[in-house]
Scaffold this motif. Sequence first.
Motif, short mmCIF file in Angstrom:
data_model
loop_
_atom_site.label_atom_id
_atom_site.label_comp_id
_atom_site.label_asym_id
_atom_site.label_seq_id
_atom_site.Cartn_x
_atom_site.Cartn_y
_atom_site.Cartn_z
N GLU A 196 1.03 15.57 -3.89
CA GLU A 196 1.71 16.36 -2.71
C GLU A 196 1.08 16.35 -1.45
O GLU A 196 -0.11 16.85 -1.50
N THR A 256 1.75 11.25 -7.98
CA THR A 256 1.63 11.25 -6.49
C THR A 256 1.06 12.58 -6.17
O THR A 256 1.48 13.74 -6.61
N ASP A 307 8.64 0.58 -3.15
CA ASP A 307 7.65 1.81 -2.76
C ASP A 307 7.09 1.38 -1.55
O ASP A 307 6.89 2.27 -0.54
N ARG A 343 10.23 4.65 -5.29
CA ARG A 343 9.02 4.97 -5.70
C ARG A 343 8.50 4.24 -6.96
O ARG A 343 9.52 4.30 -7.76
N GLU A 363 -1.11 4.92 0.26
CA GLU A 363 0.66 4.53 0.60
C GLU A 363 0.83 2.79 0.70
O GLU A 363 1.71 2.27 0.36
N ARG A 377 -1.71 8.04 -4.79
CA ARG A 377 -1.05 7.92 -6.11
C ARG A 377 -2.40 7.71 -6.95
O ARG A 377 -2.95 7.18 -6.88
N ASP A 400 -0.17 10.63 0.62
CA ASP A 400 0.60 9.50 0.20
C ASP A 400 -0.46 8.72 -0.99
O ASP A 400 -0.20 7.87 -1.50
#
Length: 192
Positions: free
Chosen positions: A144, A142, A79, A118, A22, A149, A147
């Motif tokens: 789910e 992303t 973001d 985002r 994140e 990516r 955080d």
Amino acid sequence: MTPGVHRIIDRLADTPVIVLDEAWQLVAANPLATALLGDMLGEPARQRNLLWRHFTDLPSRVVATPEEDAAFERAAVADLRAAAGRHPDDRPLQALITDLRKVSPRFDQRWQSAAVARHMATRKTILHPQVGPMTLDCDVLTVEGSDLRVVVYTAEPGSSDARTLTLLNTIGTQTFTTPTALREPSTDDAAP
């Protein structure tokens, strides 16, 4: 990082893939991503952060116009602001933001805009020192429930960029130089 994300990285051997948390901290990279972008996993922790690298002007193989840089900065900072909202007690995340605001007027200006968003997919031009430039689609997926990516770089099939990426996959992180005997003599090679 989840076992599923590990499997994605392992199975996409012919596609550069990186994983960010994140705070835009590089968590993992497959070998082709390392060949494409350089070995950031071997860097100190702060230098593995893509926002720190960008806003402190550390070397990057990404080539962007001023407009592309501005769009990236707006999206990335928005973001990061969203991540800070989800994790207000995350001390390393808050320290990153504080430090970036101190060292980068560009970051501080973007942070003060208070936008929340985002990061979306883009196209990136990478100038690789061995195979030259290539423009790749950069999709951010992303995971789910986390955080994380997963950033995937792809080229249009059959394009010159796809051929360049295939060449890079073949040579990996090897570097090639022209042997001295095959080089054109330079004035530096002349006898005194």
